[in-house]
Design an enzyme around this catalytic site. Sequence first.
Site, mmCIF file in Angstrom:
data_model
loop_
_atom_site.group_PDB
_atom_site.id
_atom_site.type_symbol
_atom_site.label_atom_id
_atom_site.label_comp_id
_atom_site.label_asym_id
_atom_site.label_seq_id
_atom_site.Cartn_x
_atom_site.Cartn_y
_atom_site.Cartn_z
ATOM 1 N N ASP A 272 0.864 -1.171 0.000
ATOM 2 C CA ASP A 272 0.000 0.000 0.000
ATOM 3 C C ASP A 272 0.908 1.232 0.000
ATOM 4 O OD1 ASP A 272 -2.137 1.677 -0.024
ATOM 5 O OD2 ASP A 272 -3.188 0.755 1.649
HETATM 6 C C1 BGC Z 1 -5.016 3.198 0.083
HETATM 7 C C2 BGC Z 1 -5.137 2.137 -0.982
HETATM 8 C C3 BGC Z 1 -4.918 2.754 -2.350
HETATM 9 C C4 BGC Z 1 -3.562 3.437 -2.373
HETATM 10 C C5 BGC Z 1 -3.186 4.035 -3.709
HETATM 11 C C6 BGC Z 1 -3.782 4.067 -0.069
HETATM 12 O O1 BGC Z 1 -3.833 5.189 0.746
HETATM 13 O O2 BGC Z 1 -5.006 2.561 1.351
HETATM 14 O O3 BGC Z 1 -6.397 1.506 -0.892
HETATM 15 O O4 BGC Z 1 -5.013 1.756 -3.333
HETATM 16 O O5 BGC Z 1 -3.573 4.466 -1.399
HETATM 17 O O6 BGC Z 1 -3.900 5.179 -3.999
#
Ligand code: BGC
Length: 731
Positions: A272
């Site tokens: 993530d």
């Molecule tokens: C979120 C994810 C997301 C990623 C990319 C993160 O803050 O937890 O779900 O896919 O950002 O944008």
Amino acid sequence: MPTTLPADPRVESLIPRMTLEEKAGQLGVFADMVRPFAPDVNPETNVRNATEVLEQVRAGRVGTLFNGVGAEAGREIQRVAVEESRLGIPVLLAADVIHGMRTVFPIPLGEAASFEPDLAERTARATAIEATAAGIHWTYAPAVDIARDQRWGRGAEGAGEDVYLGCRFAAARVRGFQGPDLRAHDSLLATAKHFVAYGAVSAGLDYNFVEIAEGTLRDVHLPPFKAAVDAGALAVMTAFNDINGIPASANHALLTGVLRGEWAFAGVVVSDYTADMELIAHGYAADERHATELAFSAGMDLSMQSGFYAAHLPALVESGRIPMEKLDAAVRRVLSLKAAIGLFDDPYRSLDPAREADASWREAHEALARDAARRSMVLLKNEGGLLPLRRDARIALIGPFARDLDNIEGCWTLFGDRSRYVSLEAGLRAALPDGGARLRVVDGCGLEAPLQGGIEAAVAAAREADVVVLAVGEPQRYSGEAQSRTQIVLPPAQQALAEAVAATGTPVVVLLRNGRALALQGAVRDAQAILVTWFLGSQTGHAVADVLFGDYGPSGRLPVSFPHDSGQQPYFYNHPRTGRPELPDMKEFKARWREHPHQALYPFGHGLTYGQVEYGPTTVESPAVAWDGEAVLRATVRNSGTRGVEEVVQLYVHDRVASRVRPVRELKGFAKLALQPGEAREVEFRLSRADLAFTRADGTQGAEPGWFDAWIAPSAVAGEPAAFELLPPQG
Ligand code: BGC
């Protein structure tokens, strides 16, 4: 079975020619600042500008870009990668496309209320068509986190509190995004996220720690990921949280042991956003290099946005801390993924401006959005058959969502076409004669604050009306990432509006907008009718009008329990049995709160139709079920009302005695049936011992012989059970 990544000679010829920096580059995922960039929803600011991003691509330091959009500029990025980088490796273009691209479908939690995985597959397919047309190869969806605590805001992105429902929707969404052929220009790679137990964050506080029993991890939180992998997902995203002290993003036992080992997952594991960097803040890694080593060694292939892999992997390999074979294996996976979707054959796949113009808007998608939205609504209550409304009634549409267009799409919508959003007012007017000449529309209050004279205007409109449609609920930004709440209630200004409107005595239909289960209070809880509408997407107004006026009869069911009170959280229907359950005639020293029973106000699975559905007794074909046999359960379901319905018939089981305390009930099957007035149908479910498996006291997975109760029922608390015995294995 998991999908494998076929060996590709082009990949094998590339790997030996790559420098360490180029290998690390393929494992780096960075924000796409070249194309029109989605609002910056992530915690760290993106510092690189377009020129610098292109320079990184040219230098072979970037394998994947994310959250930019557009086919034309996408071609330019790809041209630089293919023609100007040393090895000409194409980039993957990813984005968070969660529940719709230009056409916005209901939030995933709402769509789960349809109890129609096929519907989710179709909306995911439509999403894939629009997203790939806009130059995206890979989505960071579906979120398959089980959300048992409604304080957590990201339950909106998943399928609710139940494991079986979660697995069915996880698999359907993966199939829908990816489609039947990964190489097709409209196939969108799916990502099961966030691995794992992200929904189990303590106190429902996003990013918080997770302390969890192995059995709960295995029986509740891992299965939807397994379902996604088995449905062909080729990417898994690690979670931000730790699990019993080990961060999920550096968790060797889970990333390598379970995912790669037990499940034979062949795809890529992506972090993530800056999750490797956050190992330092967790106090698990001492510095950047340490964090890189821990994350990579645990099994995280791709690093998002921190830049740690580019900065530290080469030195870690040179110093022998990370074996070259392990680096090559991760590089092989990402290159094989690129090969599997056809990027080595046609790097400009999904980067066709003509198709972008043609496929980013389709009438069929609009119709699907309307259908998905009406199938997602849940009718909690309908006293005196107040709904459906007559079109000749004098209707007052009151509330801060009445004309609103800023709270239509729900969380994690980055690219929705706002010009096509239909407000409640517009939807109702379109459904009423003369453009709704008799419809009165009053805001009454703001989303969070009173409006001067708002309540007076609302009360006056209510007094003159036959019925009030009260559009209240949570502002959109109350759910989604980092949106945890301690009180899962309406903002006080809206509650005050509801009380004043109800006091007029005019019957009230509450149209609830929400990204989680709420604890309903006062006049909202006591309204004559309550329709849960979640965040329904582009076609909100039309879909709501369809249900309000009975052009479509509600058919959704709650995928999350609505508690009596916020303080009950985490509350979920399939909780383990207590030794002191409350009994009808014995409440003292039993498991209950001083203020409330250990129950939901509206349980999981609950939802009314405009018909009158009756359930006959659950019967079991034979109460003795052989170890390798099946329990065959049946019930007759009859619509004795005057309107056609779609009924969600649910199968629950309970294991009476086991080596580990078992849930009071668990969903094991469901079927959505259309029943005409007067029509009766026999519904049959079959259960094998695999359906009865759990993590036993000795840590192994499987069923245990003994007696089970089974209910075929309209909700998690309804009906009388039939019993069967799973006989021990012979011999
Ligand atoms: C979120 C994810 C997301 C990623 C990319 C993160 O803050 O937890 O779900 O896919 O950002 O944008």
